[in-house]
Motif scaffolding. Structure first.
Motif, mmCIF file in Angstrom:
data_model
loop_
_atom_site.group_PDB
_atom_site.id
_atom_site.type_symbol
_atom_site.label_atom_id
_atom_site.label_comp_id
_atom_site.label_asym_id
_atom_site.label_seq_id
_atom_site.Cartn_x
_atom_site.Cartn_y
_atom_site.Cartn_z
ATOM 1 N N SER A 1 0.833 -1.204 0.000
ATOM 2 C CA SER A 1 0.000 0.000 0.000
ATOM 3 C C SER A 1 0.867 1.253 0.000
ATOM 4 O O SER A 1 0.594 2.210 -0.742
ATOM 5 N N GLN B 1 1.340 4.494 -2.716
ATOM 6 C CA GLN B 1 1.321 5.892 -2.296
ATOM 7 C C GLN B 1 2.603 6.622 -2.709
ATOM 8 O O GLN B 1 2.568 7.806 -3.041
ATOM 9 N N GLU C 1 -1.168 4.488 -8.831
ATOM 10 C CA GLU C 1 -2.528 4.240 -8.329
ATOM 11 C C GLU C 1 -3.402 3.610 -9.398
ATOM 12 O O GLU C 1 -4.161 2.665 -9.127
#
Length: 472
Positions: free
Chosen positions: A200, A204, A295
């Motif tokens: 994750s 980012q 993303e």
């Protein structure tokens, strides 16, 4: 359709000609072997004041049958965060600076992997023996202890020499199966949670992961070679995150100290990203304006043809990777765009030259010592050695796959296959045949990028390692 298998009697089926073409060394010279044998007479003779970490239940995770084991880990919950104990094979304990082993390792750069056997960076007595973190054996290692908070961020790093003992040699599919069954090894029970957190964070940071199908060669010269897609488990990705975590910690140590060698990749230019957005639209993928590259790629299904086509296009954004050494003033580029941050190789010294030198920098800096002169002197040379060996490794890997593709398809000229169009112009396309997984050029017109089409195998040249297709 089941995988197509090459039967050796039909074509010879060995890689001797390819090895000769690339002038790959067949063995090590007498001076190198003698120095290696001397180094392993008493593998713990250079233990010195090492920390005794043999009580930690380390495990390794590697492909089945691997013998050159660089890394062993123990991951545990610690308060609201995690503690990663990561033991890395200590090659500097066996390779005297400036000696025959050192010179030969610099010449080779890295281990090359071929289907019928590897071309190792170090003699097997080291790489598959005294230096390898084999189960049940006490080994000298460089032990990284990295504390991570509940968000997955590094809060503390310790690096020192230690003695370790791996308790078990695991493989990716076995770890995945044990996790799925709810019976994970205690040393990796926290790996999924930390791995997901780090994945994750990678998104980012803007890290770019291209989930193109990976080709894998299995079998042997007697029963035949099989070309298939390499199975990719979640454990593969989580295990990679532990190595990346360590490499990012190493880079921070180097940057703060003003000395080291980084793996770098410039950020893509804005117009290149805009070009990729147009490519996504061309293959029918809706890319919301507020999402960055990382993303958006994380939302795609890698099994869909349109996703495969966009992954192929995204490789154009990841050009210009290199090794950047510095001592004093920081270089203009200190980050790796594909990782989304600063990163250094330190976790595979058995298989990669640069890791030995990067590790020595980190050990010296964190101990408050001067970086050894032999390391400082080598830093200016290591990037060139690594760039040359990376290029050779890529060409050898491609040649092996091309050869097996030709062997596998040799008796199937005229046969039709299903393929995904990755890139295309007016008269030709780059395609991925789905079974067997073959990357090839295809002639024709009006190719629909990101879609499946029928193609016909028109020619196979085993000697030149080329296959040709046409659109049906």
């Amino acid at each position: 359709m089941p995988p197509l298998v090459l039967r050796t009697p039909a074509s010879g089926g060995d890689f001797g000609r390819l090895r000769a073409e690339f002038a790959l060394p067949e063995s090590f010279g007498p001076a190198v072997l003698a120095e290696a044998e001397t180094a392993v007479l008493d593998p713990l003779a250079s233990a010195g004041g090492r920390e005794d970490a043999t009580d930690l239940p380390f495990v390794t995770i590697d492909p089945p049958g691997s013998k050159d084991l660089d890394q062993a880990m123990v991951i545990e919950r610690r308060g609201s965060g995690f503690r990663v104990q990561y033991a890395i094979a200590d090659l500097a304990a066996f390779v005297p600076p400036g000696g025959a082993l050192d010179h030969e390792a610099r010449r080779r750069g890295q281990t090359l992997y071929l289907p019928d056997g590897n071309v190792p960076l170090h003699p097997p007595v080291l790489s598959e023996g005294a230096a390898s973190l084999l189960p049940g054996e006490i080994r000298p290692a460089v032990l990284w202890t990295i504390d991570v908070d509940d968000g997955g961020e590094i809060v503390d790093t310790r690096v020192r020499r230690a003695l370790v003992r791996s308790t078990e040699q695991l493989d990716y599919e076995g770890v995945q199966s044990s996790l799925d069954a709810g019976r994970p090894h205690p040393s990796v029970v926290a790996l999924p949670e930390l791995g997901r957190l780090r994945r994750s964070l990678a998104v980012q940071r803007g890290a770019v992961e291209l989930q193109l199908p990976e080709q894998e060669i299995s079998g042997n010269g007697d029963s035949g070679w099989i070309l298939a897609r390499r199975p990719r488990t979640a454990v593969d990705a989580w295990n990679a995150e532990i190595s990346l975590l360590t490499g990012m910690a190493a880079a921070r140590i180097m940057i703060d100290a003003g000395i080291g060698v980084l793996r770098t990749l410039p950020s893509p230019e804005p117009d290149a990203v805009e070009w990729l957005r147009r490519s996504a639209a061309a293959v029918g993928l809706a890319w919301p304006a507020e999402l960055g590259v990382s993303e958006f790629l994380s939302t795609l299904d890698p099994g869909q043809p349109a996703s495969m086509a966009l992954y192929a296009d995204t490789t154009r954004l990841l050009r210009g990777a290199g090794y950047t050494a510095f001592a004093g003033e920081l270089p203009a580029v200190t980050t790796h765009a594909g990782i989304g941050g600063a990163y250094a190789h330190v976790t595979a010294p058995i298989r990669r030259l640069v890791d030995r030198f990067g590790t020595e920098v980190c050990l010296a800096v964190t101990a408050g010592r001067e970086v050894p002169d032999w390391v400082r002197e080598a830093l200016s040379e290591v990037p060139a050695h690594m760039s040359a060996s990376d290029s050779l490794a890529a060409r050898v890997e491609r040649a092996c796959i091309d050869q097996v593709e030709a062997w596998v398809l040799a008796e199937h000229v005229g046969r039709e296959f299903t393929a995904v169009v990755l890139r295309a112009d007016e008269t030709r396309a780059e395609i991925l045949v789905e079974d067997p997984p073959v990357m090839a050029k295809c002639s024709g017109a009006k190719f629909p990028e990101g879609e499946r089409i029928a193609v016909r195998l028109t020619e196979v040249d085993v000697e030149q390692r080329k296959v040709s297709f046409e659109r049906v």
